[in-house]
Write a protein that holds these residues in place. Structure first.
Motif, PDB file in Angstrom:
ATOM      1  N   LEU A 153       0.846  -1.190   0.000  1.00  0.00           N
ATOM      2  CA  LEU A 153       0.000   0.000   0.000  1.00  0.00           C
ATOM      3  C   LEU A 153       0.885   1.246   0.000  1.00  0.00           C
ATOM      4  N   ALA A 154       0.372   2.336  -0.510  1.00  0.00           N
ATOM      5  CA  ALA A 154       1.119   3.591  -0.509  1.00  0.00           C
ATOM      6  C   ALA A 154       1.297   4.100   0.918  1.00  0.00           C
ATOM      7  N   TYR A 155       0.316   3.830   1.761  1.00  0.00           N
ATOM      8  CA  TYR A 155       0.394   4.202   3.169  1.00  0.00           C
ATOM      9  C   TYR A 155      -0.406   3.179   3.968  1.00  0.00           C
ATOM     10  N   ARG A 156      -0.168   3.118   5.246  1.00  0.00           N
ATOM     11  CA  ARG A 156      -0.835   2.123   6.097  1.00  0.00           C
ATOM     12  C   ARG A 156      -2.334   2.389   6.180  1.00  0.00           C
ATOM     13  N   ILE A 157      -3.088   1.310   6.159  1.00  0.00           N
ATOM     14  CA  ILE A 157      -4.526   1.360   6.404  1.00  0.00           C
ATOM     15  C   ILE A 157      -4.798   0.387   7.542  1.00  0.00           C
ATOM     16  N   LYS A 158      -5.212   0.904   8.674  1.00  0.00           N
ATOM     17  CA  LYS A 158      -5.470   0.088   9.866  1.00  0.00           C
ATOM     18  C   LYS A 158      -4.297  -0.857  10.161  1.00  0.00           C
ATOM     19  N   LYS A 159      -3.099  -0.295  10.168  1.00  0.00           N
ATOM     20  CA  LYS A 159      -1.847  -0.989  10.500  1.00  0.00           C
ATOM     21  C   LYS A 159      -1.423  -2.032   9.468  1.00  0.00           C
ATOM     22  N   SER A 160      -2.080  -2.088   8.321  1.00  0.00           N
ATOM     23  CA  SER A 160      -1.689  -3.029   7.262  1.00  0.00           C
ATOM     24  C   SER A 160      -0.785  -2.327   6.259  1.00  0.00           C
ATOM     25  N   ARG A 161       0.244  -3.026   5.826  1.00  0.00           N
ATOM     26  CA  ARG A 161       1.174  -2.478   4.836  1.00  0.00           C
ATOM     27  C   ARG A 161       0.939  -3.047   3.449  1.00  0.00           C
ATOM     28  N   LYS A 162       0.213  -4.154   3.353  1.00  0.00           N
ATOM     29  CA  LYS A 162      -0.051  -4.803   2.068  1.00  0.00           C
ATOM     30  C   LYS A 162      -1.522  -5.156   1.967  1.00  0.00           C
ATOM     31  N   ALA A 163      -1.973  -5.419   0.725  1.00  0.00           N
ATOM     32  CA  ALA A 163      -3.360  -5.832   0.500  1.00  0.00           C
ATOM     33  C   ALA A 163      -3.445  -6.572  -0.839  1.00  0.00           C
ATOM     34  N   HIS A 164      -4.473  -7.399  -0.970  1.00  0.00           N
ATOM     35  CA  HIS A 164      -4.791  -8.059  -2.234  1.00  0.00           C
ATOM     36  C   HIS A 164      -5.627  -7.079  -3.053  1.00  0.00           C
ATOM     37  N   TYR A 165      -5.251  -6.858  -4.317  1.00  0.00           N
ATOM     38  CA  TYR A 165      -5.962  -5.946  -5.209  1.00  0.00           C
ATOM     39  C   TYR A 165      -6.741  -6.749  -6.250  1.00  0.00           C
ATOM     40  N   ILE A 166      -8.009  -6.375  -6.479  1.00  0.00           N
ATOM     41  CA  ILE A 166      -8.843  -6.986  -7.510  1.00  0.00           C
ATOM     42  C   ILE A 166      -9.478  -5.865  -8.327  1.00  0.00           C
ATOM     43  N   LEU A 167      -9.398  -5.956  -9.660  1.00  0.00           N
ATOM     44  CA  LEU A 167     -10.004  -4.982 -10.560  1.00  0.00           C
ATOM     45  C   LEU A 167     -11.215  -5.596 -11.233  1.00  0.00           C
ATOM     46  N   PHE A 168     -12.321  -4.866 -11.250  1.00  0.00           N
ATOM     47  CA  PHE A 168     -13.527  -5.249 -11.988  1.00  0.00           C
ATOM     48  C   PHE A 168     -13.834  -4.177 -13.013  1.00  0.00           C
ATOM     49  N   ASN A 169     -14.117  -4.572 -14.242  1.00  0.00           N
ATOM     50  CA  ASN A 169     -14.754  -3.701 -15.214  1.00  0.00           C
ATOM     51  C   ASN A 169     -16.207  -4.155 -15.262  1.00  0.00           C
ATOM     52  N   ILE A 170     -17.106  -3.230 -14.989  1.00  0.00           N
ATOM     53  CA  ILE A 170     -18.505  -3.575 -14.754  1.00  0.00           C
ATOM     54  C   ILE A 170     -19.401  -2.835 -15.735  1.00  0.00           C
ATOM     55  N   ASP A 171     -20.350  -3.548 -16.314  1.00  0.00           N
ATOM     56  CA  ASP A 171     -21.394  -2.961 -17.145  1.00  0.00           C
ATOM     57  C   ASP A 171     -22.711  -3.249 -16.431  1.00  0.00           C
ATOM     58  N   ALA A 172     -23.209  -2.262 -15.666  1.00  0.00           N
ATOM     59  CA  ALA A 172     -24.362  -2.511 -14.799  1.00  0.00           C
ATOM     60  C   ALA A 172     -25.091  -1.208 -14.490  1.00  0.00           C
ATOM     61  N   PRO A 173     -26.353  -1.312 -14.052  1.00  0.00           N
ATOM     62  CA  PRO A 173     -27.081  -0.122 -13.605  1.00  0.00           C
ATOM     63  C   PRO A 173     -26.450   0.465 -12.340  1.00  0.00           C
ATOM     64  N   VAL A 174     -26.723   1.729 -12.106  1.00  0.00           N
ATOM     65  CA  VAL A 174     -26.150   2.441 -10.961  1.00  0.00           C
ATOM     66  C   VAL A 174     -26.516   1.769  -9.646  1.00  0.00           C
ATOM     67  N   ALA A 175     -27.768   1.367  -9.492  1.00  0.00           N
ATOM     68  CA  ALA A 175     -28.228   0.751  -8.243  1.00  0.00           C
ATOM     69  C   ALA A 175     -27.444  -0.524  -7.931  1.00  0.00           C
ATOM     70  N   THR A 176     -27.092  -1.285  -8.958  1.00  0.00           N
ATOM     71  CA  THR A 176     -26.333  -2.523  -8.757  1.00  0.00           C
ATOM     72  C   THR A 176     -24.919  -2.221  -8.258  1.00  0.00           C
ATOM     73  N   VAL A 177     -24.305  -1.203  -8.821  1.00  0.00           N
ATOM     74  CA  VAL A 177     -22.956  -0.841  -8.394  1.00  0.00           C
ATOM     75  C   VAL A 177     -22.990  -0.338  -6.970  1.00  0.00           C
ATOM     76  N   LEU A 178     -23.994   0.428  -6.623  1.00  0.00           N
ATOM     77  CA  LEU A 178     -24.121   0.897  -5.238  1.00  0.00           C
ATOM     78  C   LEU A 178     -24.341  -0.258  -4.280  1.00  0.00           C
ATOM     79  N   GLU A 179     -25.071  -1.261  -4.697  1.00  0.00           N
ATOM     80  CA  GLU A 179     -25.314  -2.438  -3.857  1.00  0.00           C
ATOM     81  C   GLU A 179     -24.006  -3.210  -3.616  1.00  0.00           C
ATOM     82  N   MET A 180     -23.156  -3.261  -4.632  1.00  0.00           N
ATOM     83  CA  MET A 180     -21.877  -3.965  -4.505  1.00  0.00           C
ATOM     84  C   MET A 180     -21.039  -3.288  -3.432  1.00  0.00           C
TER      85      MET A 180
END
Length: 75
Positions: free
Chosen positions: A48-75
């Motif tokens: 990570l560029a900076y610590r988040i809740k004392k964590s220095r690393k994280a798993h990154y996942i990218l999604f490209n999504i084709d969906a209505p706005v309400a669905t993205v907000l639900e995610m």
């Protein structure tokens, strides 16, 4: 439908299988809402560029999504 890109982070303590399960859950939420995940990339465990809740690393996942706005907000 609008096109979105979304990157989410998962804590470093969980396994790669658990990260895949979380990503599958997000994909199911999007499909249930009438959208689709057009691309899914697992960027792996990165620093990570900076610590988040004392964590220095994280798993990154990218999604490209084709969906209505309400669905993205639900995610």
């Amino acid at each position: 439908m609008p096109y979105y890109e979304s990157v989410f982070l998962a804590r470093q303590e969980i396994s790669s299988q658990q990260v895949d399960d979380i990503a599958d859950g997000f994909s199911d939420t999007i499909k249930d809402g009438g959208g689709e995940v057009t691309k899914r990339e697992n960027w792996g465990l990165k620093s990570l560029a900076y610590r988040i809740k004392k964590s220095r690393k994280a798993h990154y996942i990218l999604f490209n999504i084709d969906a209505p706005v309400a669905t993205v907000l639900e995610m």
